[in-house]
Design an enzyme around this catalytic site. Structure first.
Site, PDB file in Angstrom:
ATOM      1  N   VAL A  12     -54.556  15.706  28.454  1.00 30.52           N
ATOM      2  CA  VAL A  12     -53.591  14.766  27.669  1.00 30.52           C
ATOM      3  C   VAL A  12     -53.019  15.781  26.574  1.00 30.52           C
ATOM      4  O   VAL A  12     -51.948  15.503  26.372  1.00 30.52           O
ATOM      5  CB  VAL A  12     -54.021  14.231  26.922  1.00 30.52           C
ATOM      6  CG1 VAL A  12     -53.867  13.125  25.849  1.00 30.52           C
ATOM      7  CG2 VAL A  12     -54.431  12.608  27.631  1.00 30.52           C
ATOM      8  N   SER A  38     -62.201  26.334  23.836  1.00 30.89           N
ATOM      9  CA  SER A  38     -60.855  26.721  24.942  1.00 30.89           C
ATOM     10  C   SER A  38     -59.963  27.333  22.797  1.00 30.89           C
ATOM     11  O   SER A  38     -58.840  28.208  23.359  1.00 30.89           O
ATOM     12  CB  SER A  38     -60.122  25.192  24.761  1.00 30.89           C
ATOM     13  OG  SER A  38     -60.422  24.517  23.558  1.00 30.89           O
ATOM     14  N   ARG A  98     -60.643   2.062  17.934  1.00 27.96           N
ATOM     15  CA  ARG A  98     -59.427   0.984  18.230  1.00 27.96           C
ATOM     16  C   ARG A  98     -59.430  -0.120  17.142  1.00 27.96           C
ATOM     17  O   ARG A  98     -58.677  -1.200  17.251  1.00 27.96           O
ATOM     18  CB  ARG A  98     -59.216   0.709  19.351  1.00 27.96           C
ATOM     19  CG  ARG A  98     -58.330   1.922  20.343  1.00 27.96           C
ATOM     20  CD  ARG A  98     -58.931   1.652  21.788  1.00 27.96           C
ATOM     21  NE  ARG A  98     -58.316   3.364  23.352  1.00 27.96           N
ATOM     22  CZ  ARG A  98     -58.865   3.423  23.367  1.00 27.96           C
ATOM     23  NH1 ARG A  98     -59.096   3.140  24.229  1.00 27.96           N
ATOM     24  NH2 ARG A  98     -57.895   4.477  23.783  1.00 27.96           N
ATOM     25  N   CYS A 128     -55.558   2.978  28.552  1.00 29.46           N
ATOM     26  CA  CYS A 128     -54.462   3.022  29.433  1.00 29.46           C
ATOM     27  C   CYS A 128     -53.762   1.754  29.843  1.00 29.46           C
ATOM     28  O   CYS A 128     -52.476   1.350  29.967  1.00 29.46           O
ATOM     29  CB  CYS A 128     -54.485   4.055  30.229  1.00 29.46           C
ATOM     30  SG  CYS A 128     -56.166   3.850  30.937  1.00 29.46           S
ATOM     31  N   SER A 158     -56.918  10.370  36.494  1.00 28.65           N
ATOM     32  CA  SER A 158     -56.310  10.795  35.950  1.00 28.65           C
ATOM     33  C   SER A 158     -57.230  10.501  34.749  1.00 28.65           C
ATOM     34  O   SER A 158     -57.240  10.904  33.161  1.00 28.65           O
ATOM     35  CB  SER A 158     -55.233  11.541  35.562  1.00 28.65           C
ATOM     36  OG  SER A 158     -54.625  10.215  35.684  1.00 28.65           O
ATOM     37  N   GLY A 159     -57.418   9.187  35.017  1.00 29.91           N
ATOM     38  CA  GLY A 159     -58.086   8.119  33.528  1.00 29.91           C
ATOM     39  C   GLY A 159     -59.787   8.878  33.080  1.00 29.91           C
ATOM     40  O   GLY A 159     -59.775   8.963  32.201  1.00 29.91           O
ATOM     41  N   LYS A 213     -62.402  -4.019  27.294  1.00 26.08           N
ATOM     42  CA  LYS A 213     -61.561  -2.700  26.225  1.00 26.08           C
ATOM     43  C   LYS A 213     -59.722  -3.853  26.442  1.00 26.08           C
ATOM     44  O   LYS A 213     -59.404  -3.757  25.523  1.00 26.08           O
ATOM     45  CB  LYS A 213     -61.002  -1.622  26.276  1.00 26.08           C
ATOM     46  CG  LYS A 213     -62.120  -0.688  25.776  1.00 26.08           C
ATOM     47  CD  LYS A 213     -61.887   0.715  26.785  1.00 26.08           C
ATOM     48  CE  LYS A 213     -62.776   1.714  25.521  1.00 26.08           C
ATOM     49  NZ  LYS A 213     -62.671   3.133  27.037  1.00 26.08           N
ATOM     50  N   HIS A 241     -51.724   4.944  36.776  1.00 21.90           N
ATOM     51  CA  HIS A 241     -52.805   3.272  36.940  1.00 21.90           C
ATOM     52  C   HIS A 241     -51.590   2.574  38.108  1.00 21.90           C
ATOM     53  O   HIS A 241     -50.702   2.182  37.910  1.00 21.90           O
ATOM     54  CB  HIS A 241     -53.153   3.114  35.563  1.00 21.90           C
ATOM     55  CG  HIS A 241     -54.319   4.111  35.585  1.00 21.90           C
ATOM     56  ND1 HIS A 241     -55.180   5.402  36.237  1.00 21.90           N
ATOM     57  CD2 HIS A 241     -55.078   4.170  34.087  1.00 21.90           C
ATOM     58  CE1 HIS A 241     -55.856   5.453  35.750  1.00 21.90           C
ATOM     59  NE2 HIS A 241     -55.775   5.033  34.176  1.00 21.90           N
TER      60      HIS A 241
END
EC number: 1.2.1.11
Length: 337
Positions: A12, A38, A98, A128, A158-159, A213, A241
């Site tokens: 991301v 990183s 959230r 997502c 990718s999720g 969620k 997705h």
């Protein structure tokens, strides 16, 4: 305008760099932050190299206006006060905040103005699958309030991040070369040539956290008591997705009215000519901003129901793009100058 990306080396984080460049986001300075692993890496943004700084509890965010944070929930919780204490707006991609009452949960096409009320300086980016679904449901909800949603998701590797994408590719490579999969680390089972009917951990009700969620976040974003029952499934798509969505409205709606609303809706692309094999597929939506929607039809089991199919790029609209659009809205209305 000074902008930071926290978690710059992740899937991301890298998408943030691409989207900020593509959209020519107004900024004078970009600062990248990451973990010890990183820190020191260099990434090119608009022809200039930027070195990843180590994320620390100090005053590095003193002059930062907006911080896009995608480094996991534990990092977000640990560093939220450090990031926001000098007035930086933290747009957080994790699930950490959230459902907190004092943190807005925002999808700009649905509830952009919620971002203006952020007492803790934090705005949460939704899950997502929820983002994609509410972008499509909002124009329908305006025709007649939606009471119930049943959804099955088909979620890409990718999720689960860049490591998960690499694992899926490695599994297919192993199948071609040796006939069997040897690498199973990120997922509980082999994903190549398979689907896994579990995303995130199970709750005591046997719904997963991912499924809960979708129930909770949809209500908060849409300011509604809509009930969503979800089954979330991991499939071997790489980065888009998809979702099969059944929804019940207070008043019956014709397919024609729904299609008309979707055609005019921001962030939505209607791809719907099933008699000629035209419908959205994850290969087509990958790399694009809009949520693609098709297979719009009446629900045969519910007089007030309809059903549709949607697909969208999980890393873009499902994560980085939605966060950037939140920031663009704040700038547009003069909330950040």
């Amino acid at each position: 305008m000074k902008v930071a990306i926290v978690g710059a080396s992740g899937a991301v984080g890298q998408e943030f760099l691409r989207i900020l460049a593509e959209r020519n986001f107004p900024m004078d300075k970009l600062v990248l932050f990451g973990s010890e692993r990183s820190a020191g890496r260099k990434y090119t943004f608009k022809g200039k190299d930027h070195e990843v700084k180590l994320l620390q509890h100090n005053d590095d965010f003193k002059d930062i206006d907006i911080a896009f944070v995608s480094a996991g929930g534990s990092t977000s919780k640990d560093f939220a006060e450090t990031i926001t204490k000098h007035g930086t707006v933290m747009i957080d991609n994790s699930s950490a905040f959230r459902m907190d009452e004092d943190v807005p949960l925002v999808v700009p096409e649905v509830n952009a103005a919620d971002a203006l009320n952020r007492p803790r300086g934090i705005i949460a980016n939704p899950n997502c699958t929820t983002i994609m679904m509410v972008v499509v449901l909002e124009p329908i909800n305006k025709l007649s309030p939606i009471r119930k949603v049943h959804v099955s998701s088909y979620q890409s590797a990718s999720g689960a991040g860049a490591v998960a994408m690499a694992e899926l590719q490695q599994q297919y490579k192993e199948i071609v070369e040796t006939g069997e999969v040897k690498t199973i680390k990120k997922f509980p089972h082999q994903l190549a040539y398979n689907v896994i009917p579990q995303i995130d951990s199970m709750t005591e009700t046997d719904y997963t956290k991912e499924e809960m969620k979708m129930f909770n976040e949809t209500r908060k974003i849409m300011h509604s008591d809509v009930r969503t029952s979800a089954t979330c499934v991991r499939v071997s798509s790489l980065r888009s997705h998809s979702e099969s969505v059944w929804f019940e409205t207070e008043q019956p709606l014709s397919v024609a009215r729904i299609r008309q609303a979707l055609e005019a809706a921001p962030g939505v692309k209607l791809v719907d000519d099933p008699q000629n094999y035209v419908y959205p597929m994850p290969l087509e939506s990958a790399g694009h901003d809009d949520v693609y929607v098709g297979r719009v039809r009446k629900d045969l089991a519910d007089d007030n129901g309809n059903t549709l199919w949607l697909t969208g790029d999980q890393i873009r609209k499902g994560a980085a793009l939605n966060a950037v659009q939140i920031a663009e809205y704040l700038i547009k209305v003069g909330d950040i100058k």
